[in-house]
Design a protein around this motif. Sequence first.
Motif, PDB file in Angstrom:
ATOM      1  N   GLY A   1      37.353  33.590  29.272  1.00 48.44           N
ATOM      2  CA  GLY A   1      36.794  32.251  29.357  1.00 48.44           C
ATOM      3  C   GLY A   1      36.517  31.776  30.770  1.00 48.44           C
ATOM      4  N   THR A   2      36.817  32.590  31.780  1.00 42.34           N
ATOM      5  CA  THR A   2      36.627  32.210  33.177  1.00 42.34           C
ATOM      6  C   THR A   2      35.580  33.115  33.826  1.00 42.34           C
ATOM      7  N   PRO A   3      34.509  32.563  34.392  1.00 43.92           N
ATOM      8  CA  PRO A   3      33.540  33.414  35.094  1.00 43.92           C
ATOM      9  C   PRO A   3      34.239  34.200  36.204  1.00 43.92           C
ATOM     10  N   SER A   4      34.159  35.511  36.151  1.00 41.90           N
ATOM     11  CA  SER A   4      34.958  36.351  37.033  1.00 41.90           C
ATOM     12  C   SER A   4      34.159  37.519  37.585  1.00 41.90           C
ATOM     13  N   ILE A   5      34.640  38.034  38.713  1.00 47.58           N
ATOM     14  CA  ILE A   5      34.187  39.304  39.259  1.00 47.58           C
ATOM     15  C   ILE A   5      35.378  40.247  39.235  1.00 47.58           C
TER      16      ILE A   5
ATOM     17  N   SER B   1      44.204  38.281  29.532  1.00 49.62           N
ATOM     18  CA  SER B   1      44.636  37.277  28.562  1.00 49.62           C
ATOM     19  C   SER B   1      44.960  35.950  29.225  1.00 49.62           C
ATOM     20  N   TYR B   2      45.616  35.996  30.389  1.00 52.72           N
ATOM     21  CA  TYR B   2      46.103  34.765  31.021  1.00 52.72           C
ATOM     22  C   TYR B   2      45.094  34.120  31.964  1.00 52.72           C
ATOM     23  N   TYR B   3      44.251  34.909  32.635  1.00 51.19           N
ATOM     24  CA  TYR B   3      43.443  34.361  33.714  1.00 51.19           C
ATOM     25  C   TYR B   3      41.932  34.556  33.574  1.00 51.19           C
ATOM     26  N   ILE B   4      41.500  35.590  32.861  1.00 49.55           N
ATOM     27  CA  ILE B   4      40.088  35.975  32.924  1.00 49.55           C
ATOM     28  C   ILE B   4      39.292  35.530  31.697  1.00 49.55           C
TER      29      ILE B   4
ATOM     30  N   ARG C   1      34.360  36.528  27.279  1.00 48.09           N
ATOM     31  CA  ARG C   1      34.491  37.132  28.604  1.00 48.09           C
ATOM     32  C   ARG C   1      33.155  37.041  29.351  1.00 48.09           C
ATOM     33  N   ASP C   2      33.242  36.578  30.601  1.00 49.71           N
ATOM     34  CA  ASP C   2      32.061  36.411  31.450  1.00 49.71           C
ATOM     35  C   ASP C   2      32.369  37.115  32.769  1.00 49.71           C
ATOM     36  N   VAL C   3      32.037  38.400  32.832  1.00 46.33           N
ATOM     37  CA  VAL C   3      32.502  39.243  33.926  1.00 46.33           C
ATOM     38  C   VAL C   3      31.346  40.013  34.548  1.00 46.33           C
ATOM     39  N   VAL C   4      31.352  40.070  35.882  1.00 48.84           N
ATOM     40  CA  VAL C   4      30.501  40.994  36.627  1.00 48.84           C
ATOM     41  C   VAL C   4      31.412  42.050  37.243  1.00 48.84           C
ATOM     42  N   PHE C   5      31.084  43.307  37.012  1.00 53.34           N
ATOM     43  CA  PHE C   5      31.877  44.405  37.544  1.00 53.34           C
ATOM     44  C   PHE C   5      31.257  44.912  38.842  1.00 53.34           C
ATOM     45  N   VAL C   6      32.105  45.068  39.849  1.00 55.81           N
ATOM     46  CA  VAL C   6      31.692  45.669  41.115  1.00 55.81           C
ATOM     47  C   VAL C   6      32.555  46.910  41.304  1.00 55.81           C
TER      48      VAL C   6
ATOM     49  N   PRO D   1      42.200  44.365  37.242  1.00 57.18           N
ATOM     50  CA  PRO D   1      43.240  43.629  36.503  1.00 57.18           C
ATOM     51  C   PRO D   1      43.784  44.394  35.299  1.00 57.18           C
ATOM     52  N   SER D   2      44.973  43.989  34.891  1.00 54.55           N
ATOM     53  CA  SER D   2      45.608  44.548  33.698  1.00 54.55           C
ATOM     54  C   SER D   2      45.152  43.769  32.470  1.00 54.55           C
ATOM     55  N   GLU D   3      45.537  44.253  31.297  1.00 51.40           N
ATOM     56  CA  GLU D   3      45.171  43.569  30.054  1.00 51.40           C
ATOM     57  C   GLU D   3      45.825  42.193  29.975  1.00 51.40           C
TER      58      GLU D   3
END
Length: 245
Positions: free
Chosen positions: A154-158, A149-152, A111-116, A143-145
């Motif tokens: 492995g994907t760099p996300s905010i 699983s489906y979109y976040i 998981r590669d996430v920045v939380f705002v 987002p939901s759990e």
Amino acid sequence: MATKNDILTFARHGESFSVNSLLNYFQSVDIDINRRSLYTQLRRMVDAKELKKLDRGLFIIAADLKSKFHPFYNGEMKRIAKIVSSAYPFLDRCIWSIDDIKRLSHYASNRDVVFVEVDRDAVEGVFNLLSEKFSGRRVFLNPSESEYSYYINGTPSIIVKPLVTEAPCIKDKEGITHPSIEKIMVDVISDVDFTPWQDFEAVRLFDTIFTMYEVATSKLMRYARRRGKSDEIEELVSKIKRQEE
């Protein structure tokens, strides 16, 4: 460049460590440092009584060492903060990275996430703003759990989500608000964003945090009650204390 906290995080994972094992670890997580600079940094940490030298090239973390938590923050997060503050200058917000958890954890997550985190009334507006203005990461709204699983994964996300009122945060010299270690600990137990670190992984994560950092128990429990997680946090703390006996 490897920091003191990076070295201490690695040192906590074993009884002792060698310079080679530390260099291999930094290489695996894309942290840049050469052997000469690392020796200099280790020598300074030994002089400061943060590490103990057992043998040539072999070190161990000082048993009584606890430091203040300093959240991860980089240029990308600064750009995100600037976009939000330019459009919402008086908005309460907390911007932080999942790296604050990954660097303390035994669990290897992709998981590669920045939380705002912002006031609830502004969540949708900030989501739309970052979706339009910030490139390089996909932007998701609370987002939901299953979305993880489906979109976040492995994907760099905010992730834009509501900021819990009276959450314990830290404001830096530039006025940017980051989470305290107590906030991170409770959020890990509370939110779907951190499912990989719940249950047994939470025990190991909390053990690492209590060993490395100063934790204000009253602040921790106050926020836990705010989130309806006081029983879970108390049980985790009790498990760690039993392991130390």
